[in-house]
Design an enzyme around this catalytic site. Structure first.
Site, short mmCIF file in Angstrom:
data_model
loop_
_atom_site.label_atom_id
_atom_site.label_comp_id
_atom_site.label_asym_id
_atom_site.label_seq_id
_atom_site.Cartn_x
_atom_site.Cartn_y
_atom_site.Cartn_z
N ALA A 37 62.19 59.16 -17.37
CA ALA A 37 62.30 58.20 -16.70
C ALA A 37 62.54 57.91 -15.64
O ALA A 37 62.63 56.78 -14.66
CB ALA A 37 62.68 56.60 -17.91
N GLY A 38 63.57 59.05 -15.03
CA GLY A 38 64.31 59.26 -13.93
C GLY A 38 63.49 59.73 -12.85
O GLY A 38 61.94 59.56 -12.83
N ASN B 87 77.61 65.12 -17.12
CA ASN B 87 76.10 65.93 -17.76
C ASN B 87 75.84 66.97 -18.62
O ASN B 87 75.79 67.35 -19.31
CB ASN B 87 75.05 66.71 -16.40
CG ASN B 87 75.07 65.95 -15.62
OD1 ASN B 87 74.57 64.68 -15.64
ND2 ASN B 87 73.96 66.11 -14.14
N ASP C 198 64.71 76.39 -5.16
CA ASP C 198 64.92 77.81 -4.29
C ASP C 198 64.25 78.27 -3.61
O ASP C 198 63.96 78.63 -2.65
CB ASP C 198 66.01 78.45 -5.19
CG ASP C 198 67.23 77.44 -6.03
OD1 ASP C 198 67.86 76.74 -5.30
OD2 ASP C 198 67.86 77.97 -7.20
N HIS D 29 72.11 78.80 -8.86
CA HIS D 29 71.34 77.61 -8.63
C HIS D 29 72.34 76.46 -7.86
O HIS D 29 73.21 75.72 -8.30
CB HIS D 29 70.30 76.51 -9.89
CG HIS D 29 69.80 75.46 -9.29
ND1 HIS D 29 68.99 75.15 -7.49
CD2 HIS D 29 70.33 74.23 -8.96
CE1 HIS D 29 69.13 74.96 -7.10
NE2 HIS D 29 69.30 73.59 -8.29
N1 LIG Z 1 67.32 72.81 -11.19
C1 LIG Z 1 67.10 72.16 -10.48
O1 LIG Z 1 66.54 72.36 -9.00
C2 LIG Z 1 67.53 70.90 -9.48
C3 LIG Z 1 66.69 69.72 -8.77
C4 LIG Z 1 67.50 68.86 -8.54
C5 LIG Z 1 67.73 67.79 -9.07
N2 LIG Z 1 68.49 68.75 -10.79
C6 LIG Z 1 69.05 67.52 -11.38
O2 LIG Z 1 68.21 66.89 -11.93
C7 LIG Z 1 69.30 66.22 -12.76
C8 LIG Z 1 68.29 64.40 -12.89
O3 LIG Z 1 68.27 64.13 -10.98
P1 LIG Z 1 67.19 63.11 -11.30
O4 LIG Z 1 66.93 63.09 -10.01
O5 LIG Z 1 66.19 63.11 -12.20
O6 LIG Z 1 67.92 61.78 -11.42
P2 LIG Z 1 67.56 60.55 -11.78
O7 LIG Z 1 69.35 59.68 -12.26
O8 LIG Z 1 67.45 59.56 -11.67
O9 LIG Z 1 67.35 60.70 -13.14
C9 LIG Z 1 67.69 61.01 -14.68
C10 LIG Z 1 66.81 60.43 -16.18
O10 LIG Z 1 67.73 60.83 -17.29
C11 LIG Z 1 68.48 59.95 -17.90
N3 LIG Z 1 69.16 60.41 -18.92
C12 LIG Z 1 70.66 59.79 -18.92
N4 LIG Z 1 71.31 60.70 -20.00
C13 LIG Z 1 70.20 61.08 -21.45
C14 LIG Z 1 69.97 61.06 -22.05
N5 LIG Z 1 71.25 61.16 -22.99
N6 LIG Z 1 69.22 61.81 -22.12
C15 LIG Z 1 67.78 61.45 -22.04
N7 LIG Z 1 67.73 60.68 -21.02
C16 LIG Z 1 68.71 60.68 -19.64
C17 LIG Z 1 68.02 58.58 -17.59
O11 LIG Z 1 68.38 57.75 -18.06
C18 LIG Z 1 67.13 58.52 -15.93
O12 LIG Z 1 65.86 58.14 -16.60
C19 LIG Z 1 70.26 66.29 -12.15
O13 LIG Z 1 71.54 67.05 -12.81
C20 LIG Z 1 70.49 66.83 -10.99
O14 LIG Z 1 71.54 66.67 -10.28
C21 LIG Z 1 68.01 69.29 -10.69
O1 LIG Z 2 70.88 69.86 -4.83
C1 LIG Z 2 71.20 68.74 -5.78
O2 LIG Z 2 72.26 67.71 -6.30
C2 LIG Z 2 69.62 68.85 -6.77
C3 LIG Z 2 69.30 70.09 -7.51
O3 LIG Z 2 70.21 71.22 -7.89
C4 LIG Z 2 68.80 70.68 -5.63
O4 LIG Z 2 68.43 71.80 -5.30
O5 LIG Z 2 67.97 69.87 -5.01
#
Ligand SMILES: NC(=O)c1ccc[n+]([C@@H]2O[C@H](COP(=O)([O-])OP(=O)(O)OC[C@H]3O[C@@H](n4cnc5c(N)ncnc54)[C@H](O)[C@@H]3O)[C@@H](O)[C@H]2O)c1
Ligand SMILES: O=C(O)C[C@H](O)C(=O)O
Length: 341
Positions: A38-39, A122, A178, A205
């Site tokens: 839902a995020g 996290n 990336d 990353h």
């Molecule tokens: N790997 C990558 O390249 C990359 C890129 C962008 C973001 N991210 C990471 O992805 C994550 C999510 O980002 P976002 O923008 O969607 O955040 P967000 O806050 O919009 O969404 C996160 C969701 O996780 C849910 N959540 C929290 N605890 C939970 C649990 N125990 N079980 C299930 N769901 C749970 C929340 O309710 C929310 O809906 C962040 O840690 C962000 O840094 C990684």
């Molecule tokens: O930069 C962030 O915190 C989110 C993600 O890892 C990204 O690369 O966009």
């Protein structure tokens, strides 16, 4: 998007077989679970996975708001059934039978934060979710998106080891964003069609641990060392660029959902036996002295089929590789320590 995903390896006979099986309806059943559905990432990722014809069952799990997301996405007239699961009590059902679990659960950065600043919240979320995965779908492939990926992947590995079901071939840190960024930025500077561009990105990353190998970029272009340095820095800072532009409203969500959907599609193709599926990912690795490292990986029926070596690096990239190791090593150790305390 998925049309182009399917077209990418359309020359192979195997792909033709897979395509024929689509029309005869015999493409394998695949359940994909998204945890954090839902995020900001979860919702567009749910949409993109609903559009993917390789998915037969889409399981959307979050601690809140999944009924609405599932009802909305579920009205789309594509193959997969969609079920929303909300809260801890429903996590088992969300996971049971999953072939692929994608994890974007957790908090995103705000301006001024590093990805490591997300660790305290996290790490615990990932630990709990992985404990459930070990119990309810121990054979699934895991696509870890939650940051800091450099640490959350080692955490997942340790949790799976403790549960006695760790299979290093099935655990992936998603670094596709990336690669997506490196391709976009390179195409702009090299003045080549972006759809034709390939750029491997290795390391990890976060910041300097992200190392794009522009010396291996195709189509080749004769870019100056200043331009290559700037391109490298922009790729390394791509996440921060989005965090700052969103000014407190989160980090990359739409480009991440796109990248996550591309990587998940590659994993499903591998599971289905499509040959020569190669993507960069952060996996258990022996190609450097670090136990986890992102590089090109060949995907197959069991997940990682082969971790490909790095190929020739420029002197600039060799320096970047040595420079990233201390930070990546300490992020890995931090994750391992957390999971074992
Ligand atoms: N790997 C990558 O390249 C990359 C890129 C962008 C973001 N991210 C990471 O992805 C994550 C999510 O980002 P976002 O923008 O969607 O955040 P967000 O806050 O919009 O969404 C996160 C969701 O996780 C849910 N959540 C929290 N605890 C939970 C649990 N125990 N079980 C299930 N769901 C749970 C929340 O309710 C929310 O809906 C962040 O840690 C962000 O840094 C990684
Ligand atoms: O930069 C962030 O915190 C989110 C993600 O890892 C990204 O690369 O966009």
């Amino acid at each position: 998007m998925f049309r182009s995903m399917l077209v990418r390896s359309s020359s192979s006979a195997k792909q033709a077989v897979i395509r024929r099986s689509f029309s005869s309806g015999s493409v394998p059943e695949r359940k994909v679970a998204i945890l954090g559905a839902a995020g900001g990432i979860g919702q567009p990722l749910a949409l993109l996975m609903k559009l993917n014809p390789l998915v037969s069952s889409l399981s959307l799990y979050d601690i809140a708001n999944t009924p609405g997301v599932a009802a909305d996405v579920g009205h789309i007239n594509t193959r997969s059934e969609v079920v929303g699961y909300m809260g801890d009590d429903n996590l088992a059902k969300a996971l049971e039978g999953a072939d692929l679990v994608i994890i974007p659960a957790g908090v995103p950065r705000k301006p001024g934060m590093t990805r490591d600043d997300l660790f305290n919240i996290n790490a615990g979320i990932v630990k709990n979710l992985c404990t459930a995965i070990a119990k309810y779908c121990p054979h699934a492939l895991i696509n870890m998106i939650s940051n800091p990926v450099n640490s959350t992947v080692p955490i997942a590995a340790e949790i799976f080891k403790k549960a006695g079901m760790y299979d290093e071939k099935k655990l992936f840190g998603v670094t596709t964003l990336d690669v997506v960024r490196a391709k976009t930025f390179y195409a702009g500077k090299a003045n080549v069609p972006v759809a034709e561009v390939n750029v491997p990105v290795i390391g990890g990353h976060a910041g300097v641990t992200i190392l794009p190998l522009f010396s291996q970029a195709t189509p080749q272009a004769n870019l100056s060392s200043d331009v290559l340095t700037a391109l490298t820095k922009r790729t390394q800072d791509g996440g921060t660029e989005v965090v700052e532009a969103k000014a407190g409203k989160g980090s990359a969500t739409l480009s991440m959902a796109y990248a996550g959907a591309l990587f998940a599609d590659a994993c499903l193709k591998g599971l289905n036996g499509v040959p020569d599926v190669i993507e960069c990912s952060y996996v258990q690795s022996t190609i450097t002295e670090l136990p986890f490292f992102a590089s090109k990986v060949r995907l197959g029926k069991n997940g990682v089929e082969e971790v490909l070596d790095l190929g020739p690096l420029s002197d600039f990239e060799k320096e970047g590789l040595e420079a990233l190791k201390p930070e990546l090593k300490s992020s890995i150790e931090k994750g391992v320590k957390f999971a074992n305390q």
